[in-house]
Design an enzyme around this catalytic site. Structure first.
Site, short mmCIF file in Angstrom:
data_model
loop_
_atom_site.label_atom_id
_atom_site.label_comp_id
_atom_site.label_asym_id
_atom_site.label_seq_id
_atom_site.Cartn_x
_atom_site.Cartn_y
_atom_site.Cartn_z
N ILE A 1 0.77 -1.24 0.14
CA ILE A 1 0.17 0.10 0.04
C ILE A 1 0.96 1.22 0.09
CG2 ILE A 1 -2.06 -1.15 1.14
CD1 ILE A 1 -1.16 -0.24 3.55
N ASP A 2 0.17 2.26 -0.41
CA ASP A 2 1.32 3.48 -0.54
C ASP A 2 1.71 4.21 0.95
OD1 ASP A 2 0.67 3.54 -3.38
OD2 ASP A 2 -1.28 4.78 -3.12
N LYS A 3 2.56 4.92 0.59
CA LYS A 3 3.28 5.43 1.98
C LYS A 3 2.54 6.04 2.89
CE LYS A 3 6.61 9.26 3.17
NZ LYS A 3 7.46 10.36 2.48
N THR B 1 -0.84 5.78 2.96
CA THR B 1 -2.01 5.16 3.20
C THR B 1 -1.61 4.38 4.34
OG1 THR B 1 -2.48 5.26 0.79
CG2 THR B 1 -3.75 3.49 2.48
N ARG C 1 -6.92 5.77 -5.55
CA ARG C 1 -6.83 7.29 -5.90
C ARG C 1 -7.04 7.73 -7.50
NH1 ARG C 1 -0.66 7.62 -3.52
NH2 ARG C 1 -1.19 9.87 -3.84
#
Length: 345
Positions: free
Chosen positions: A151-153, A155, A254
């Site tokens: 998962i993104d930084k 998030t 997103r």
């Protein structure tokens, strides 16, 4: 083509740091500009220096920085030292482990933690922490220990990590075959009219902004992606939604939410850190700025994660509470919306 006498330079062991294949529609473009578009956190000067050292190869031949890349070319950046990912340094970083057995563990990742080392982030990542706390984790297809997905930084939320080769293969297959369960909570700009819906569209790199992903209409561009959403609560100018992932593309929620006109709240990369809905009153701007301060990241949390255990075959489901920063932002909007009368824009 450049006339380099590579000699012992290429006879020594070199490490591939980047590899790109020019697409069918690639028009002639200088290789330094081509790499600038493809590599994050670099400069044209660094790329040109690499070319001078013979480190940029096109179809396995060193080229100068003015070489024109054409369709089908394979462009590689090779250096005499391993990538930072290969020089992974274990770091004693605390982990919030919500479940662990001899096959796997489930981690609740805080916002701000990068999942794996990459350009500009070579320490302080989840993988650095995993390397410290666990030995001999299996490698995934990208040679990253333990990671089944990411998962993104910025998030927050749940991730499953494999501890054995069998668990890695078994869990990866579930994610590929869409039998795992992943629910995210997101706060998005605008009032979503439908109570629920599905967004479909191939996701790939943005044509002009390489830091962004985008939905592409052409079938041959990007990879198929499907997101199901359901409205949880409406706050007039923003909406709280639950998003169920059927696929797991980079920045999927997103990108898909922006595609339907509902960019994530305070998502800087995709323009959600500006006021996209609402009034022009100064008090409203102050209110939104306060929400941005409370939640200095995109409003996205990986809340629920479910999968079949590789050994017991039991379907495990884990739930992560909404973190304090996101919850405080939601509470502010809830209070604000009850005191306002909203008009259609």
């Amino acid at each position: 083509m450049a006339d380099y006498n590579v000699g012992t330079e290429l006879e020594d062991e070199l490490y591939e740091h980047h590899r790109f294949e020019a697409s069918k529609g690639q028009s002639a473009l200088r290789v330094d500009k081509f790499l600038m578009n493809m590599i994050e956190n670099t400069t044209r000067n660094k790329i040109q220096q690499a070319a001078e050292k013979g480190s940029i190869l096109v179809n396995d031949v060193p080229v100068k920085s003015n070489y024109k890349v054409k369709a089908g070319d394979v462009v590689r950046l090779v250096l005499a030292h391993p990538t930072y990912e290969q020089l992974l340094t274990p770091e004693n970083i605390p982990l919030d482990i919500v479940y662990e057995d001899d096959q796997l563990l489930v981690i609740n990742k805080p916002a701000g933690m990068v999942v794996h080392p990459g350009h500009g982030n070579y320490s302080g990542t989840l993988v650095n922490a995993l390397a410290y706390h666990f030995e001999n984790l299996p490698m995934n297809s990208s040679e990253r220990p333990g990671l089944v997905h990411r998962i993104d930084k910025d998030t927050s939320g749940l991730l499953v990590v494999a501890k054995t080769d069998f668990a890695m293969a078994y869990l990866t297959k579930q994610f590929a075959e869409k039998t795992s369960e992943r629910e995210y909570i997101a706060l998005v700009w605008g009032n979503i009219e439908e109570d629920e819906g599905t967004v479909e569209g191939n996701i790939g790199r943005h044509d002009t902004n390489r830091m962004q992903m985008a939905v592409h209409s052409e079938e041959e561009k990007g990879k198929p992606a499907v997101t199901h959403y359901k409205v949880l609560e409406r706050f007039g100018y923003v909406t709280l939604v639950s998003c169920q992932l059927e696929t797991g593309r980079t920045h999927q929620i997103r990108v898909h939410m922006k595609h339907i006109g509902h960019t994530l709240f305070n998502d800087e990369r995709y323009g959600g850190d500006s006021i996209l809905k609402g009034t022009t009153f100064t008090k409203y701007k102050q209110f939104v700025d306060n929400c941005f301060k409370v939640l200095p990241r995109q409003a996205l949390h990986a809340k629920t994660l479910g999968f079949e255990h590789p050994i017991t075959k039991e379907f495990l489901r884990f739930d992560s509470p909404i973190p304090q920063d996101l919850q405080e932002c939601i509470d502010k909007w809830r209070v604000y919306s009850k005191a306002q009368t909203f008009t259609e824009e």
